[in-house]
Design a protein around this motif. Structure first.
Motif, PDB file in Angstrom:
ATOM      1  N   ILE A 149      -2.342   7.216   8.850  1.00  0.00           N
ATOM      2  CA  ILE A 149      -1.535   7.979   7.888  1.00  0.00           C
ATOM      3  C   ILE A 149      -1.030   7.063   6.778  1.00  0.00           C
ATOM      4  CG2 ILE A 149       0.609   9.287   7.579  1.00  0.00           C
ATOM      5  CD1 ILE A 149       0.168  10.202  10.568  1.00  0.00           C
ATOM      6  N   ILE A 150      -0.495   5.912   7.170  1.00  0.00           N
ATOM      7  CA  ILE A 150       0.046   4.971   6.179  1.00  0.00           C
ATOM      8  C   ILE A 150      -1.079   4.394   5.321  1.00  0.00           C
ATOM      9  CG2 ILE A 150       1.316   2.807   5.845  1.00  0.00           C
ATOM     10  CD1 ILE A 150       2.828   3.498   8.479  1.00  0.00           C
ATOM     11  N   ALA A 151      -2.226   4.130   5.934  1.00  0.00           N
ATOM     12  CA  ALA A 151      -3.374   3.632   5.161  1.00  0.00           C
ATOM     13  C   ALA A 151      -3.786   4.657   4.112  1.00  0.00           C
ATOM     14  CB  ALA A 151      -4.542   3.308   6.092  1.00  0.00           C
ATOM     15  N   GLY A 152      -3.725   5.936   4.473  1.00  0.00           N
ATOM     16  CA  GLY A 152      -4.015   6.990   3.500  1.00  0.00           C
ATOM     17  C   GLY A 152      -3.020   6.979   2.356  1.00  0.00           C
ATOM     18  N   ASN A 153      -1.749   6.741   2.684  1.00  0.00           N
ATOM     19  CA  ASN A 153      -0.731   6.629   1.637  1.00  0.00           C
ATOM     20  C   ASN A 153      -1.044   5.457   0.718  1.00  0.00           C
ATOM     21  OD1 ASN A 153       0.615   8.776   2.826  1.00  0.00           O
ATOM     22  ND2 ASN A 153       2.169   7.504   3.789  1.00  0.00           N
ATOM     23  N   LEU A 154      -1.410   4.326   1.316  1.00  0.00           N
ATOM     24  CA  LEU A 154      -1.730   3.134   0.519  1.00  0.00           C
ATOM     25  C   LEU A 154      -2.944   3.370  -0.379  1.00  0.00           C
ATOM     26  CD1 LEU A 154      -1.097   0.348   3.161  1.00  0.00           C
ATOM     27  CD2 LEU A 154      -0.002   0.512   0.913  1.00  0.00           C
ATOM     28  N   ALA A 175       4.063   8.012  -3.046  1.00  0.00           N
ATOM     29  CA  ALA A 175       3.682   6.806  -2.296  1.00  0.00           C
ATOM     30  C   ALA A 175       4.101   5.575  -3.097  1.00  0.00           C
ATOM     31  CB  ALA A 175       2.179   6.785  -2.048  1.00  0.00           C
ATOM     32  N   GLU A 176       4.932   4.748  -2.490  1.00  0.00           N
ATOM     33  CA  GLU A 176       5.395   3.518  -3.134  1.00  0.00           C
ATOM     34  C   GLU A 176       4.758   2.335  -2.421  1.00  0.00           C
ATOM     35  OE1 GLU A 176       9.841   4.364  -4.506  1.00  0.00           O
ATOM     36  OE2 GLU A 176       9.486   4.930  -2.417  1.00  0.00           O
ATOM     37  N   LEU A 177       4.065   1.515  -3.186  1.00  0.00           N
ATOM     38  CA  LEU A 177       3.279   0.423  -2.621  1.00  0.00           C
ATOM     39  C   LEU A 177       4.095  -0.457  -1.677  1.00  0.00           C
ATOM     40  CD1 LEU A 177       0.579  -1.071  -2.485  1.00  0.00           C
ATOM     41  CD2 LEU A 177       1.321  -2.406  -4.469  1.00  0.00           C
ATOM     42  N   GLN A 215       3.462  -0.713   2.337  1.00  0.00           N
ATOM     43  CA  GLN A 215       3.067  -2.006   2.911  1.00  0.00           C
ATOM     44  C   GLN A 215       4.043  -2.438   3.999  1.00  0.00           C
ATOM     45  OE1 GLN A 215       2.884  -4.306  -0.734  1.00  0.00           O
ATOM     46  NE2 GLN A 215       0.641  -4.252  -0.726  1.00  0.00           N
ATOM     47  N   ALA A 216       5.329  -2.261   3.772  1.00  0.00           N
ATOM     48  CA  ALA A 216       6.338  -2.625   4.770  1.00  0.00           C
ATOM     49  C   ALA A 216       6.192  -1.756   6.018  1.00  0.00           C
ATOM     50  CB  ALA A 216       7.741  -2.489   4.181  1.00  0.00           C
TER      51      ALA A 216
END
Length: 127
Positions: free
Chosen positions: A27-32, A90-92, A96-97
């Motif tokens: 999910i987070i990778a998709g956001n990134l 999505a904020e980079l 990432q954090a």
């Protein structure tokens, strides 16, 4: 008590936690991957709530789901700290954090699971 329930109880929430951490990483990778996509809405899951539900299910002998989606938990939209003019949430730096923290938590869950398995092996061998 079924063998599966005894196995689940012996390992606790750790196998589900690993799967949930992998799901969350996707999910987070998709956001990134979409951090520059206009109008993209960042998503996440409520890991703590899901794990509380799973722990309760395991403790009380209910069948547990294999994934968060099977448990009916919805993906949540993330509220940005700083609004983007193009509507992207999505904020980079946030993503990432979150990805780094999720990775460390995955490693912790893996360590706990390995300790549980090692303990069960010792008990089976009679050590």
């Amino acid at each position: 008590m079924s063998n599966l329930h005894m196995f689940d109880k012996a390992l606790g929430v750790h196998p589900f936690s690993l799967q949930l951490r992998m799901d969350r990483a996707e999910i987070i990778a998709g956001n990134l991957a979409n951090v520059d996509t206009p109008g993209f809405k960042a998503r996440d899951i409520n890991y703590k709530q899901i794990m509380q539900d799973v722990a309760y299910s395991i403790e009380h002998g209910h069948n547990r789901p294999l994934t968060a989606a099977e448990d009916g938990h919805q993906l949540l939209y993330r509220t940005p700290y700083q609004a983007s003019a193009d509507g992207n949430t999505a904020e980079l730096n946030v993503e990432q954090a979150n990805f780094a923290a999720n990775t460390m938590d995955f490693q912790t869950s893996l360590t706990f699971l390995n300790m549980k398995i090692s303990g069960l092996q010792k008990a089976i061998k009679g050590e």
